[in-house]
Design a protein around this motif. Sequence first.
Motif, PDB file in Angstrom:
ATOM      1  N   MET A 278       0.810  -1.214   0.000  1.00  0.00           N
ATOM      2  CA  MET A 278       0.000   0.000   0.000  1.00  0.00           C
ATOM      3  C   MET A 278       0.848   1.271   0.000  1.00  0.00           C
ATOM      4  O   MET A 278       0.544   2.227  -0.693  1.00  0.00           O
ATOM      5  N   GLU A 279       1.918   1.273   0.774  1.00  0.00           N
ATOM      6  CA  GLU A 279       2.742   2.495   0.830  1.00  0.00           C
ATOM      7  C   GLU A 279       3.407   2.773  -0.511  1.00  0.00           C
ATOM      8  O   GLU A 279       3.518   3.927  -0.929  1.00  0.00           O
ATOM      9  N   VAL A 280       3.851   1.720  -1.183  1.00  0.00           N
ATOM     10  CA  VAL A 280       4.443   1.904  -2.510  1.00  0.00           C
ATOM     11  C   VAL A 280       3.393   2.453  -3.471  1.00  0.00           C
ATOM     12  O   VAL A 280       3.643   3.396  -4.229  1.00  0.00           O
ATOM     13  N   ALA A 281       2.198   1.881  -3.423  1.00  0.00           N
ATOM     14  CA  ALA A 281       1.119   2.350  -4.307  1.00  0.00           C
ATOM     15  C   ALA A 281       0.765   3.811  -4.014  1.00  0.00           C
ATOM     16  O   ALA A 281       0.491   4.594  -4.928  1.00  0.00           O
ATOM     17  N   GLN A 282       0.802   4.185  -2.740  1.00  0.00           N
ATOM     18  CA  GLN A 282       0.502   5.580  -2.385  1.00  0.00           C
ATOM     19  C   GLN A 282       1.584   6.529  -2.894  1.00  0.00           C
ATOM     20  O   GLN A 282       1.290   7.631  -3.362  1.00  0.00           O
ATOM     21  N   LYS A 283       2.831   6.087  -2.803  1.00  0.00           N
ATOM     22  CA  LYS A 283       3.915   6.937  -3.324  1.00  0.00           C
ATOM     23  C   LYS A 283       3.829   7.073  -4.845  1.00  0.00           C
ATOM     24  O   LYS A 283       4.117   8.127  -5.407  1.00  0.00           O
ATOM     25  N   MET A 284       3.456   5.984  -5.505  1.00  0.00           N
ATOM     26  CA  MET A 284       3.301   6.052  -6.964  1.00  0.00           C
ATOM     27  C   MET A 284       2.160   7.000  -7.339  1.00  0.00           C
ATOM     28  O   MET A 284       2.267   7.786  -8.295  1.00  0.00           O
ATOM     29  N   THR A 285       1.085   6.942  -6.584  1.00  0.00           N
ATOM     30  CA  THR A 285      -0.034   7.865  -6.786  1.00  0.00           C
ATOM     31  C   THR A 285       0.447   9.309  -6.633  1.00  0.00           C
ATOM     32  O   THR A 285       0.111  10.193  -7.430  1.00  0.00           O
ATOM     33  N   LYS A 286       1.259   9.515  -5.621  1.00  0.00           N
ATOM     34  CA  LYS A 286       1.806  10.843  -5.353  1.00  0.00           C
ATOM     35  C   LYS A 286       2.629  11.349  -6.552  1.00  0.00           C
ATOM     36  O   LYS A 286       2.543  12.524  -6.938  1.00  0.00           O
ATOM     37  N   PHE A 287       3.441  10.465  -7.121  1.00  0.00           N
ATOM     38  CA  PHE A 287       4.239  10.847  -8.289  1.00  0.00           C
ATOM     39  C   PHE A 287       3.332  11.363  -9.403  1.00  0.00           C
ATOM     40  O   PHE A 287       3.593  12.402 -10.013  1.00  0.00           O
ATOM     41  N   ILE A 288       2.270  10.623  -9.674  1.00  0.00           N
ATOM     42  CA  ILE A 288       1.408  10.991 -10.802  1.00  0.00           C
ATOM     43  C   ILE A 288       0.631  12.274 -10.486  1.00  0.00           C
ATOM     44  O   ILE A 288       0.411  13.109 -11.362  1.00  0.00           O
ATOM     45  N   GLU A 289       0.279  12.460  -9.229  1.00  0.00           N
ATOM     46  CA  GLU A 289      -0.314  13.730  -8.793  1.00  0.00           C
ATOM     47  C   GLU A 289       0.600  14.907  -9.096  1.00  0.00           C
ATOM     48  O   GLU A 289       0.177  15.929  -9.619  1.00  0.00           O
ATOM     49  N   LEU A 290       1.868  14.753  -8.716  1.00  0.00           N
ATOM     50  CA  LEU A 290       2.809  15.864  -8.897  1.00  0.00           C
ATOM     51  C   LEU A 290       3.198  16.033 -10.358  1.00  0.00           C
ATOM     52  O   LEU A 290       3.409  17.146 -10.830  1.00  0.00           O
ATOM     53  N   ASN A 291       3.289  14.946 -11.082  1.00  0.00           N
ATOM     54  CA  ASN A 291       3.742  14.993 -12.466  1.00  0.00           C
ATOM     55  C   ASN A 291       2.653  15.507 -13.407  1.00  0.00           C
ATOM     56  O   ASN A 291       2.911  16.353 -14.277  1.00  0.00           O
ATOM     57  N   THR A 292       1.429  15.015 -13.250  1.00  0.00           N
ATOM     58  CA  THR A 292       0.369  15.388 -14.206  1.00  0.00           C
ATOM     59  C   THR A 292      -1.018  15.572 -13.561  1.00  0.00           C
ATOM     60  O   THR A 292      -2.017  15.668 -14.281  1.00  0.00           O
ATOM     61  N   ILE A 293      -1.093  15.625 -12.226  1.00  0.00           N
ATOM     62  CA  ILE A 293      -2.388  15.763 -11.518  1.00  0.00           C
ATOM     63  C   ILE A 293      -3.408  14.778 -12.075  1.00  0.00           C
ATOM     64  O   ILE A 293      -4.514  15.146 -12.495  1.00  0.00           O
ATOM     65  N   GLY A 294      -3.036  13.508 -12.068  1.00  0.00           N
ATOM     66  CA  GLY A 294      -3.958  12.484 -12.559  1.00  0.00           C
ATOM     67  C   GLY A 294      -3.725  12.142 -14.021  1.00  0.00           C
ATOM     68  O   GLY A 294      -2.727  12.530 -14.616  1.00  0.00           O
TER      69      GLY A 294
END
Lengths: 433, 433
Positions: B279-295
């Motif tokens: 879960m923590e890895v998945a949350q960090k990956m989500t964070k990357f995509i948030e910062l990179n392209t906001i979804g």
Amino acid sequence: MVARERSGGMAVRCARRIGVAASVAANLAFLAMYIHRRYFGGGRSDGGGGSGKEITTVEPSKGKPPVTPDSVVNLDQGDPTLYDEFWRLMGGRATITIPGWQTMSYFSDLGGFCWFVEPGFERQVRRLHRLVGNAIVDGYHLLVGTGSTQLFQAALFALSPAEDGEPMSVVSPAPYYSSYPSVTNFLNSGLYRWDGDANTTFAGDTCIELVCSPNNPDGGIRKAVTKSKSGKTIHDFAYYWPQYTPITEAADHDIMLFTVSKCTGHAGTRLGWALVKDMEVAQKMTKFIELNTIGVSKDSQLRAAKILKVVCDGYELSPTSKVNLLFHFAQRKMAERWSRLRAVVATSGIFSLPDKLSSYCMFAKEVVSANPPFAWLRCHKDGVEDFESFLRERKIITRGGSKFGVDERVVRISMLDTDEAFNVFLGRIASLK
Amino acid sequence: MVARERSGGMAVRCARRIGVAASVAANLAFLAMYIHRRYFGGGRSDGGGGSGKEITTVEPSKGKPPVTPDSVVNLDQGDPTLYDEFWRLMGGRATITIPGWQTMSYFSDLGGFCWFVEPGFERQVRRLHRLVGNAIVDGYHLLVGTGSTQLFQAALFALSPAEDGEPMSVVSPAPYYSSYPSVTNFLNSGLYRWDGDANTTFAGDTCIELVCSPNNPDGGIRKAVTKSKSGKTIHDFAYYWPQYTPITEAADHDIMLFTVSKCTGHAGTRLGWALVKDMEVAQKMTKFIELNTIGVSKDSQLRAAKILKVVCDGYELSPTSKVNLLFHFAQRKMAERWSRLRAVVATSGIFSLPDKLSSYCMFAKEVVSANPPFAWLRCHKDGVEDFESFLRERKIITRGGSKFGVDERVVRISMLDTDEAFNVFLGRIASLK
């Protein structure tokens, strides 16, 4: 910040790692905490979409849940749901149909400047700027990005020196858009790094200045402030549209970023564009997007092309219609909301807003007032040191000043949400003395 | 490399800066050089799309120009235009219609694990994996990305240590996918850096190993090779589908990346997904995509959901039809191409290919041969030291071995292009002795 950390989980720990707490995820964690349940639709009729329903058998998501008088109002992000009403009024006019066999190739335009720009999208963007008069397009290269956020990173990549050495300083005058620091720093790039407030930072001989005008969060009209001869600028024009601000000139800066999200309200398409003067810079930006995402969704580009076409057609083909004019619709909505908010603030005795700005608008052909996309609300009440927390306790989610590089007695509030959310927010603010 | 630099312009200078020459742009520069003109369509009928044309007034791009007996054949990228035929056969079944007022909000699923995943897309992806049996989905978090390239970067971000220090080593056994080095290094991140061939690099105590299986470029079946206890792996399963390789197990690795591009052929939608155990890895990956392209584009997600639904429906609702079965269609096409290519290579006397692999496929329920998406062709002719250049002079654009970390007497050739391109390519290869 302390309250935020209590609730945030991984998203917040990750933000702390890069030294910046402002993030969509952190705020969503709050919202989720209040919602306490999975939300799948309801609240919106299916009207206006014409024949969409029979063909689209995969139901799209509905965005945020509807606001009720007792619910949390999330005005943290600038989620542009204000525009939903306009596009429902347009009925099937902006509907797009994509057969299963279309847009399969990676390539959009092998003969053009940028291989992943859909020619139809580029044509409508150039047409729109000529209609509105907010930017020069002749002589500019046009790039598309997955939102202007990706193009912002592409521009940092393109403007940073190719030689090894110190990372390029990236600055912007406070209050600056809260995402600039985190998006600049999250990969700890050796090419560039966030260096803070352009008014107070000594950025060395060279730097990249981010010029956001009208400014997110406070709506101010901005010009570059750094004096360095070799400094570079990125102009973030997400809000340089007639519904938000008088169009006072056709801008002609080196790099100008725009986004569909804040122009027509289609944030879910994740589409932005850049107008770039210098060919080498535009090529480097293209390279960034190639390496980052191998181009940009063609489906989103086709959809945005259709939507921008409907906007332009509204003005160019049926200018006497009152219904088809996007910028007029949005300007009326924004002006009404600002008028009501200013009235509430004036009678509150504890709040203040930036002064109202007016200018001659070349698009409206009259003097108009600015209606910024965010209210930059300051609290003067004794004992309220952390205004964001104060409002959160009253179930209003906003974004506090510290994330924009200033003090915590000011917050940013989205003016772009639904009527329901705005009305409940206004009612709650009016009750505070 | 020298020839490449002569023609490449900015894209190539930029690639040199990060030390890796393989890039889409550089190869496009070649193609553009041959084409010498702007290309806007032609060559494809409008059949099969049903009512698409009346509603979609913005004409989509057509991808690469058609190949003729005298033209350049570009088999550098794995542009999956082989699938065009299948989706035309499907007619209007996979058509999607999106009204102007849909998918405007940033948010897709506030109650779900990842706020920007469309619930309909997630449902179809999980359904597809259960149908094919190539990966375990229960207990996994599902993320969406702008192609699996973005998710690859998100995974690097998530697996790199949060503490300051040396960048994490990223390795993969040669021959490795040519984009891994450039995508890992282009921002000169302090979090991770490309460290080369996993077979020869001493990566210290910890590293991230990229495991691509079937492997791009050579089609080999791969397991992780690094022995470090604290090492992490990213499994790139872009090609772990029945048309390319026997499905021998339901994979259950920590991070597994897939892409619509190579599964159904819709590269232009720019959509990939990740199955992530932790879960923590998945949350960090989500964070990357948030910062990179906001979804990630909702339009692409809705479209991909519809397309995957049609694929699953084909097997689950009308399994006796011979027409509706995507994997069977593509497997037949690939097997036929491989058979013809192997025959040409066998009689050439100067070329060789990796051995043919066969196994029992749990999806096909029989022993089948692998049909890799790329031919990894080696030239044994005296005097041909740079096979890519040798083929380029014969108007066949491929990607040379040095970009994959090996020698230049081998090239990667896409097997996924149109029949016309494949036939012209095969004819030219057959004429070489």
